[in-house]
Design a protein around this motif. Structure first.
Motif, PDB file in Angstrom:
ATOM      1  N   PHE A  52      50.543  62.930 104.845  1.00 42.93           N
ATOM      2  CA  PHE A  52      51.735  62.495 105.560  1.00 42.93           C
ATOM      3  C   PHE A  52      52.905  63.386 105.180  1.00 42.93           C
ATOM      4  N   ALA A  53      53.962  63.314 105.978  1.00 42.60           N
ATOM      5  CA  ALA A  53      54.977  64.375 105.926  1.00 42.60           C
ATOM      6  C   ALA A  53      56.157  64.100 105.013  1.00 42.60           C
ATOM      7  N   ASP A  75      61.454  65.936 110.446  1.00 43.45           N
ATOM      8  CA  ASP A  75      60.137  65.321 110.349  1.00 43.45           C
ATOM      9  C   ASP A  75      60.119  64.074 109.473  1.00 43.45           C
ATOM     10  N   GLU A  96      58.805  60.382 110.741  1.00 43.82           N
ATOM     11  CA  GLU A  96      57.801  59.556 110.065  1.00 43.82           C
ATOM     12  C   GLU A  96      58.383  58.204 109.668  1.00 43.82           C
ATOM     13  N   SER A  98      58.637  56.077 112.738  1.00 45.00           N
ATOM     14  CA  SER A  98      57.300  55.708 113.201  1.00 45.00           C
ATOM     15  C   SER A  98      56.698  54.605 112.346  1.00 45.00           C
ATOM     16  N   TYR A 134      50.447  56.096 109.964  1.00 45.14           N
ATOM     17  CA  TYR A 134      51.245  57.070 110.715  1.00 45.14           C
ATOM     18  C   TYR A 134      50.330  58.142 111.264  1.00 45.14           C
ATOM     19  N   LYS A 176      50.535  61.292 112.730  1.00 46.29           N
ATOM     20  CA  LYS A 176      51.507  62.355 112.937  1.00 46.29           C
ATOM     21  C   LYS A 176      51.232  63.136 114.209  1.00 46.29           C
ATOM     22  N   LYS A 185      53.836  63.386 117.341  1.00 48.58           N
ATOM     23  CA  LYS A 185      54.394  64.697 117.684  1.00 48.58           C
ATOM     24  C   LYS A 185      54.020  65.103 119.111  1.00 48.58           C
TER      25      LYS A 185
END
Length: 289
Positions: A30-31, A44, A48, A51, A104, A106, A110
Motif C-alpha cells: 500500500f502507498a 497518493d 489512499e 479510499s 485498498y 490501488k 487509480k
C-alpha cells in the motif's frame, strides 16, 4: 582476538530513516508513506486515505487526492470510532489502524480516477457494481424520406445506483447512525423521547434539502449548525435511546412536520431564528421551517 565492528554507512542510515510506511496486503504494497497526512496535503497518500475511509463508510465525497474539510471530518470520525486521538491527522497509529480495518485496491482506484469516472470504494460492494457514469441513451434517427415517421420510444432511464457500506439500514452507514446518535445525545439527551426523534428527523430533513449538505456528516459539522459541535458535546458517548431515536427517524418517523430548524426559546439569542415560521413545540424545543 579483535572484535569485528560493523558500521552502517551514511547512505544506509538515511535509507533506514526514510523508509516508506509500507506493508503487504494481498501481495500488494500500500502507498502510505511515513509523512503525517493533514489538511492541505495532496497526492497518493490522500487518495489512499480517502479510499480507506470510504471503504469503511466514513467518507462519501469524491476521491480526488485533496485533503479538504470533508476528508478532515471523515478522519476525525474514524479516529473517534476506533478510540484514537481525535486530531484530524493521519499519523503512524491512525494509518496503521486504517490499514488493519480496511482494504485498498490501488490499481482499481487509480484506473477509475484516470478514466475520469465517478465511483465509490465502499466495502461490501462488488467492484462491478461500483457507481460509474451511465452512457447517455439516444433515440434512433428517423428513417430518411419518410413522410410521417413514428417517434422512437424514449430509452428507459437507468436507475441511479447508490452503493452503501454493508449492513446499513435505509442506506445510511453505521458511521452515519453513530454520528447522528452522538448529535441527538449531545443536543437533546434531556428531552422526551419524541424530542430526540425530532432532532434526528431535522438532521435527515436537512440532508434531503437542497439548502444543506447532502450527507449526515456535512449537515452535522456545518459551521454553526449545532451547539453540541461547538461546545464539544458531540463527542459524548450516546446511550441506546439516542441510537433508537435515530433508527426511528430513518424509518420515517418525523414528529416535527418536516422542520429544518429548532431552537430553545429560553436560551436562543438569534433574532433570525425567531423569524422562521414555527411548526410546533416538542419538549423545550420549538421546531420551524
Amino acid at each position: 582476538m579483535k572484535k569485528k565492528i560493523v558500521r552502517f554507512t551514511v547512505p544506509i542510515l538515511i535509507s533506514l530513516c526514510i523508509m516508506p510506511f509500507t506493508s503487504l496486503e494481498g501481495n500488494k504494497a500500500f502507498a502510505f508513506s511515513n509523512q503525517v497526512i493533514q489538511q492541505g496535503s495532496i497526492g497518493d497518500d490522500v487518495i489512499e486515505l480517502q479510499s480507506r475511509l470510504q471503504y469503511l463508510g466514513f467518507y462519501n465525497k469524491k476521491i480526488d487526492g485533496v485533503f479538504g474539510w470533508s476528508t478532515y471530518w471523515a478522519l476525525r470520525n474514524f479516529q473517534y470510532e476506533f478510540g484514537l486521538p481525535i486530531d484530524g491527522l493521519a499519523g503512524k497509529d491512525t494509518k496503521a489502524k486504517l490499514v488493519k480495518a480496511s482494504k485498498y485496491d490501488k490499481q482499481f482506484v487509480k484506473n477509475q480516477i484516470n478514466k475520469g469516472n465517478k465511483f465509490t470504494h465502499y466495502g461490501g460492494v462488488d467492484q462491478k457494481k461500483q457507481a460509474a457514469p451511465q452512457p447517455k441513451a439516444t433515440a434512433p434517427k428517423s428513417p430518411a424520406n419518410t413522410a410521417n415517421p413514428k417517434p422512437a420510444p424514449a430509452a428507459p432511464k437507468a436507475a441511479p445506483k447508490k452503493p452503501t457500506a454493508a449492513n446499513t439500514p435505509g442506506g445510511f452507514s453505521s458511521n452515519d447512525i453513530q454520528l447522528m446518535a452522538n448529535a441527538v445525545y449531545g443536543e437533546a439527551r434531556g428531552e422526551p423521547y419524541t424530542g430526540q426523534v425530532a432532532v434526528a428527523a431535522v438532521i435527515l430533513n436537512r440532508v434531503n434539502s437542497a439548502s444543506f449538505p447532502n450527507t449526515v456528516s456535512g449537515v452535522i459539522f456545518e459551521p454553526g449548525a449545532f451547539t453540541a459541535v461547538a461546545d464539544g458535546q458531540i463527542w459524548l458517548t450516546p446511550n441506546a435511546q439516542a441510537k433508537k431515536a435515530v433508527i426511528d427517524a430513518i424509518n420515517g418517523i418525523d414528529p416535527t412536520g418536516e422542520a429544518l430548524y429548532y431552537f430553545n426559546p429560553v436560551t436562543a439569542t438569534s433574532k433570525w431564528i425567531w423569524s422562521r415560521p414555527q411548526i410546533k413545540r416538542i419538549g423545550k424545543h420549538i421546531f420551524c421551517e
